[in-house]
Design an enzyme around this catalytic site. Structure first.
Site, PDB file in Angstrom:
ATOM      1  CD  GLU A 188      -6.616  -2.166   2.238  1.00 11.59           C
ATOM      2  OE1 GLU A 188      -6.438  -1.872   1.041  1.00 11.59           O
ATOM      3  OE2 GLU A 188      -6.707  -1.313   3.150  1.00 11.59           O
ATOM      4  CE1 TYR A 221      -2.014   3.889   6.837  1.00 15.08           C
ATOM      5  CE2 TYR A 221      -2.541   2.711   4.796  1.00 15.08           C
ATOM      6  CZ  TYR A 221      -2.934   3.516   5.849  1.00 15.08           C
ATOM      7  OH  TYR A 221      -4.220   3.962   5.920  1.00 15.08           O
ATOM      8  CG  HIS A 235      -2.057   0.893   1.180  1.00 21.02           C
ATOM      9  ND1 HIS A 235      -1.918   2.257   1.208  1.00 21.02           N
ATOM     10  CD2 HIS A 235      -3.389   0.650   1.085  1.00 21.02           C
ATOM     11  CE1 HIS A 235      -3.121   2.813   1.135  1.00 21.02           C
ATOM     12  NE2 HIS A 235      -4.030   1.856   1.058  1.00 21.02           N
ATOM     13  N   PRO A 236       0.542   2.240  -0.849  1.00 23.65           N
ATOM     14  CG  PRO A 236      -0.606   3.748  -2.223  1.00 23.65           C
ATOM     15  CD  PRO A 236      -0.621   2.327  -1.756  1.00 23.65           C
TER      16      PRO A 236
END
Ligand code: UDP
Ligand code: MN
Length: 348
Positions: free
Chosen positions: A297, A230, A227-228
């Site tokens: 998710e 975190y 994920h971008p």
């Protein structure tokens, strides 16, 4: 003298024949296990007819010329391998020409699922158009679109070997439900339609567009995208499900990375296991009256913690348009568009 010599020769010949028969008798059983047909291929490899029936995963068919690889030079600003030795794919860590050439001969086919329920149908056109430009170009790709508005599916011209199938799904009053139902539909799709028809599957968010190559470098058994939002954070900040009551629970001090629910994939069998597990865990939670923080998710992240992905894609593979590009991001391949949640979701 002549006769004696003749007899001697006959005896020698008979003895040799006997030895040959004995030799053949002794070694015959082993042949089933270790014999190779000494057949040289043009590549100078011996093909074994009995033991080696597997296809080498990185067999080079062509005498391809490409840049010499190095183990002392390359990206130094990012980590390209996980602690369990799965590659982390970053621009500069692979040779696309080499990989495509290896996979071309395998005649692989890739399925891609995309959900466009309710107003999200508006994202489908750009998603498909840009996929034609960047997603596994030159390979067989079959898009499976799930929508409640089949009449609004745009006509997008597709290259040879690429196709699209539309399936109707009911609409929903809650976006959480739409998002959560994806795992169930992916599971059913694999069971009913994909078996023997696809090798790999990728499951992608529709509210995104391709801007750069997404190709054979992303193939693997179980493939997750970081994920971008975190990837520079401490794991204590990851938005995992933190209530032990949920089947998506990840305890403090656990978890490798925070992965996207908006893009994942891999071999059909692996994704089938992931989808069926997440689905049944989601349903078990529903029975207990709990919905994980980020629906599927959260379940995906729990699954990937226990079942480590064999290939990890860097945030190049799912960026977000509103985020400024960080210096380690040399290319944005796929990115979520900026959207007005209040306007497009059935509930907020
Ligand atoms: N989705 C949909 N209709 C909806 C809500 C979600 O089709 O009303 C699908 C769509 O494929 C979307 C995905 O579920 O890309 C995930 O939802 P969303 O993109 O809104 O989540 P985010 O990426 O913002 O976390
Ligand atoms: Mn999205």
């Amino acid at each position: 003298m002549q006769l004696l010599n003749g007899k001697t020769v006959t005896v020698i010949l008979l003895l040799a024949l006997l030895l040959l028969v004995v030799y053949w008798y002794i070694f015959q059983p082993y042949r089933d296990v270790v014999s190779f047909t000494q057949e040289e291929t043009t590549e100078g490899r011996c093909t074994a007819d009995v033991i080696v029936s597997v296809d080498h995963p990185f067999h080079l068919e062509d005498h391809l010329q490409y840049k010499q690889p190095s183990i002392v030079q390359g990206r130094t600003d990012v980590v390209t391998v996980t602690p369990w030795l799965a590659p982390v794919v970053w621009e500069g860590s692979f040779n696309p020409v080499l990989l495509d050439s290896i996979y071309k001969h395998k005649n692989i086919s890739i399925a891609a699922t995309v959900f466009a329920v309710g107003k999200y149908i508006m994202f489908l056109k750009k998603f498909l158009e840009t996929a034609e430009q960047h997603f596994f170009v030159g390979f067989k790709v079959h898009f499976y679109v799930f929508t409640d508005r089949p009449n609004e599916v745009p006509q997008v011209k597709m290259a040879a070997g690429r196709q699209l199938t539309v399936s109707s799904v009911p609409s929903s009053k809650r976006w959480q439900e739409i998002s959560a139902r994806r795992m169930e539909l992916i599971q059913t799709l694999i069971e009913e339609k994909l078996r023997n028809h696809a090798d790999y599957i990728f499951c992608l968010d529709v509210d995104s567009q391709f801007h750069g190559r997404w190709g054979t470098e992303s193939l693997g058994g179980l493939v997750a995208v970081i994920h971008p939002g975190y990837y520079r954070d401490d794991r204590s900040k990851f938005p995992y499900e933190r209530r032990p009551k949920s089947k998506a629970y990840v305890a403090p001090g656990e978890g490798d990375f925070y992965y996207c629910g908006g893009a994942f994939g891999g071999l059909l069998q692996e994704v089938y296991l992931l989808a069926s597990t997440c689905r049944s865990n989601f349903q078990a939670d529903t029975k207990e009256g709990i919905e994980a923080a980020w629906q599927e998710e959260s379940h995906l992240n729990r699954y990937m913690w226990i079942n480590k992905p064999s290939k990890v894609l860097s945030p190049e593979y799912l960026w977000q348009d509103f985020k400024p590009r960080n210096p380690e991001i040399h290319i944005i391949r796929f990115s979520g568009v900026v959207k007005n949640y209040a306007e497009i979701r059935p509930n907020v």
